[in-house]
Design an enzyme around this catalytic site. Sequence first.
Site, PDB file in Angstrom:
ATOM      1  CD  GLN A 150     -79.103 -32.544   5.516  1.00  0.00           C
ATOM      2  OE1 GLN A 150     -80.207 -32.966   5.797  1.00  0.00           O
ATOM      3  NE2 GLN A 150     -78.930 -31.560   4.653  1.00  0.00           N
TER       4      GLN A 150
ATOM      5  CG  HIS B 218     -86.128 -32.052  -9.493  1.00  0.00           C
ATOM      6  ND1 HIS B 218     -84.986 -32.801  -9.663  1.00  0.00           N
ATOM      7  CD2 HIS B 218     -86.100 -31.628  -8.202  1.00  0.00           C
ATOM      8  CE1 HIS B 218     -84.304 -32.829  -8.533  1.00  0.00           C
ATOM      9  NE2 HIS B 218     -84.958 -32.133  -7.631  1.00  0.00           N
TER      10      HIS B 218
ATOM     11  CG  ASP C 152     -81.865 -31.596  -5.564  1.00  0.00           C
ATOM     12  OD1 ASP C 152     -82.358 -31.124  -6.591  1.00  0.00           O
ATOM     13  OD2 ASP C 152     -82.559 -32.024  -4.622  1.00  0.00           O
TER      14      ASP C 152
ATOM     15  CG  ASP D 296     -84.728 -22.588   9.638  1.00  0.00           C
ATOM     16  OD1 ASP D 296     -85.432 -23.195   8.800  1.00  0.00           O
ATOM     17  OD2 ASP D 296     -85.001 -22.561  10.858  1.00  0.00           O
ATOM     18  N   GLY D 297     -85.233 -22.044   6.175  1.00  0.00           N
ATOM     19  CA  GLY D 297     -86.378 -21.534   5.431  1.00  0.00           C
ATOM     20  C   GLY D 297     -87.529 -21.106   6.325  1.00  0.00           C
TER      21      GLY D 297
ATOM     22  CG  ASP E  78     -87.274 -29.794  -3.461  1.00  0.00           C
ATOM     23  OD1 ASP E  78     -87.377 -30.889  -2.891  1.00  0.00           O
ATOM     24  OD2 ASP E  78     -86.535 -29.608  -4.442  1.00  0.00           O
ATOM     25  CB  SER E  79     -88.591 -29.710   2.902  1.00  0.00           C
ATOM     26  OG  SER E  79     -89.723 -30.515   3.140  1.00  0.00           O
ATOM     27  CB  THR E  80     -85.572 -33.628   4.319  1.00  0.00           C
ATOM     28  OG1 THR E  80     -85.442 -32.431   5.099  1.00  0.00           O
ATOM     29  CG2 THR E  80     -84.302 -33.789   3.526  1.00  0.00           C
ATOM     30  CG  ASP E  81     -89.090 -37.898   4.728  1.00  0.00           C
ATOM     31  OD1 ASP E  81     -89.547 -37.559   3.628  1.00  0.00           O
ATOM     32  OD2 ASP E  81     -88.500 -38.972   4.928  1.00  0.00           O
TER      33      ASP E  81
HETATM   34  N1  SAM Z   1     -86.673 -34.596  -3.146  1.00  0.00           N
HETATM   35  C1  SAM Z   1     -86.375 -34.720  -1.789  1.00  0.00           C
HETATM   36  C2  SAM Z   1     -87.419 -35.444  -0.971  1.00  0.00           C
HETATM   37  O1  SAM Z   1     -88.635 -35.317  -1.193  1.00  0.00           O
HETATM   38  O2  SAM Z   1     -87.002 -36.193  -0.078  1.00  0.00           O
HETATM   39  C3  SAM Z   1     -85.982 -33.421  -1.214  1.00  0.00           C
HETATM   40  C4  SAM Z   1     -84.674 -33.014  -1.793  1.00  0.00           C
HETATM   41  S1  SAM Z   1     -83.925 -31.566  -1.219  1.00  0.00           S
HETATM   42  C5  SAM Z   1     -82.287 -32.192  -1.232  1.00  0.00           C
HETATM   43  C6  SAM Z   1     -84.396 -31.367   0.467  1.00  0.00           C
HETATM   44  C7  SAM Z   1     -83.579 -30.290   1.157  1.00  0.00           C
HETATM   45  O3  SAM Z   1     -84.345 -29.654   2.166  1.00  0.00           O
HETATM   46  C8  SAM Z   1     -82.307 -30.791   1.833  1.00  0.00           C
HETATM   47  O4  SAM Z   1     -81.189 -30.374   1.104  1.00  0.00           O
HETATM   48  C9  SAM Z   1     -82.366 -30.176   3.244  1.00  0.00           C
HETATM   49  O5  SAM Z   1     -81.120 -29.706   3.689  1.00  0.00           O
HETATM   50  C10 SAM Z   1     -83.388 -29.050   3.032  1.00  0.00           C
HETATM   51  N2  SAM Z   1     -84.036 -28.547   4.246  1.00  0.00           N
HETATM   52  C11 SAM Z   1     -84.526 -29.288   5.284  1.00  0.00           C
HETATM   53  N3  SAM Z   1     -85.028 -28.452   6.224  1.00  0.00           N
HETATM   54  C12 SAM Z   1     -84.862 -27.185   5.776  1.00  0.00           C
HETATM   55  C13 SAM Z   1     -85.181 -25.891   6.295  1.00  0.00           C
HETATM   56  N4  SAM Z   1     -85.767 -25.742   7.491  1.00  0.00           N
HETATM   57  N5  SAM Z   1     -84.855 -24.796   5.545  1.00  0.00           N
HETATM   58  C14 SAM Z   1     -84.259 -24.939   4.330  1.00  0.00           C
HETATM   59  N6  SAM Z   1     -83.936 -26.120   3.798  1.00  0.00           N
HETATM   60  C15 SAM Z   1     -84.236 -27.235   4.501  1.00  0.00           C
END
Ligand code: SAM
Length: 286
Positions: A36, A67, A91, A142-143, A161-164
């Site tokens: 990204q 958090h 983060d 990858d989670g 705690d992931s992105t959208d």
């Molecule tokens: N608070 C934020 C929100 O609700 O938008 C989320 C913050 S945290 C930085 C989200 C993290 O999820 C990102 O760093 C991203 O790289 C990670 N992420 C996305 N897809 C993932 C996956 N399949 N496995 C592990 N981490 C993942």
Amino acid sequence: MTTLADGWFTEVFQNEGTAFSLQVKRKLHEEQSEFQKLEIYETETFGNLMVLDGCVMLTTRDNFLYHEMMTHPALFTHKDPKKVVIVGGGDCGTLREVLKHPGVEEAWQVEIDERVTRLAETWFPELCEANNDPRANFFFGDGVKWMTEVDPDSLDLIIVDSTDPVGAAEGLFALDFYRDAMLALRPGGILVQQSESPLLHTDTIIKGIHSDMRKAGFEHVHTLPFPQPVYPTGWWSCTMASRDNPVRYFREEDAANRPFVTRYYNPGTHHGALAMPQFMLDALED
Ligand code: SAM
């Protein structure tokens, strides 16, 4: 989509016809990782700002809301959480809150993009202050895949705690992932997931989460709304689920006597978050 004009950073939510802006002093960093685009800004009044692929992730000033609500309600609902896994959360703010609980023996942060964590160490050092705790463990990958390989019956709490739910995060909002999470949890275990905006996503994403979690065998599913000023609509949520733990009840006395500092979380805000608005009950309750 984002714009930067006249000292204002703006994230535009085209489908909703809204936008969110922060006045910025300067861009501190920009890079394209394998996964990204990462940007860091210094804002006028919200401290530093992290943006991933054009979406606001967090600011220094208001990340405590997210958090704390992603962690303490679930940790005080589980009877005795010892082993916790955070999926995403690069983060490190969620990890820091988890490790405030003295009973937690082992916490893992499973983040796909190591660059998020490296940038947090530089620009959000306060979120990373528990990273050297001997109970903290890091896996960069990858989670979704990680959850297929973890030992069955080995975890007390999984925090997503992931992105959208697009791109790499899409598979974290899917029935197969919930089935794997169910197998990984010990009796009494809890899954909690960031579940987007109550106002925008109750009839779509949140309803889908409830339905798929129930299909995966999570009998108890409940969404907790909370404020989050920098996310679309300023109102966000997490969804807690368990096979055998009625997630509407929590260890209220332990929460009241918590041996650590919080800024938003307390038994009152926990009770408040458990009270779902009527339109959500209408949409989500069976
Ligand atoms: N608070 C934020 C929100 O609700 O938008 C989320 C913050 S945290 C930085 C989200 C993290 O999820 C990102 O760093 C991203 O790289 C990670 N992420 C996305 N897809 C993932 C996956 N399949 N496995 C592990 N981490 C993942």
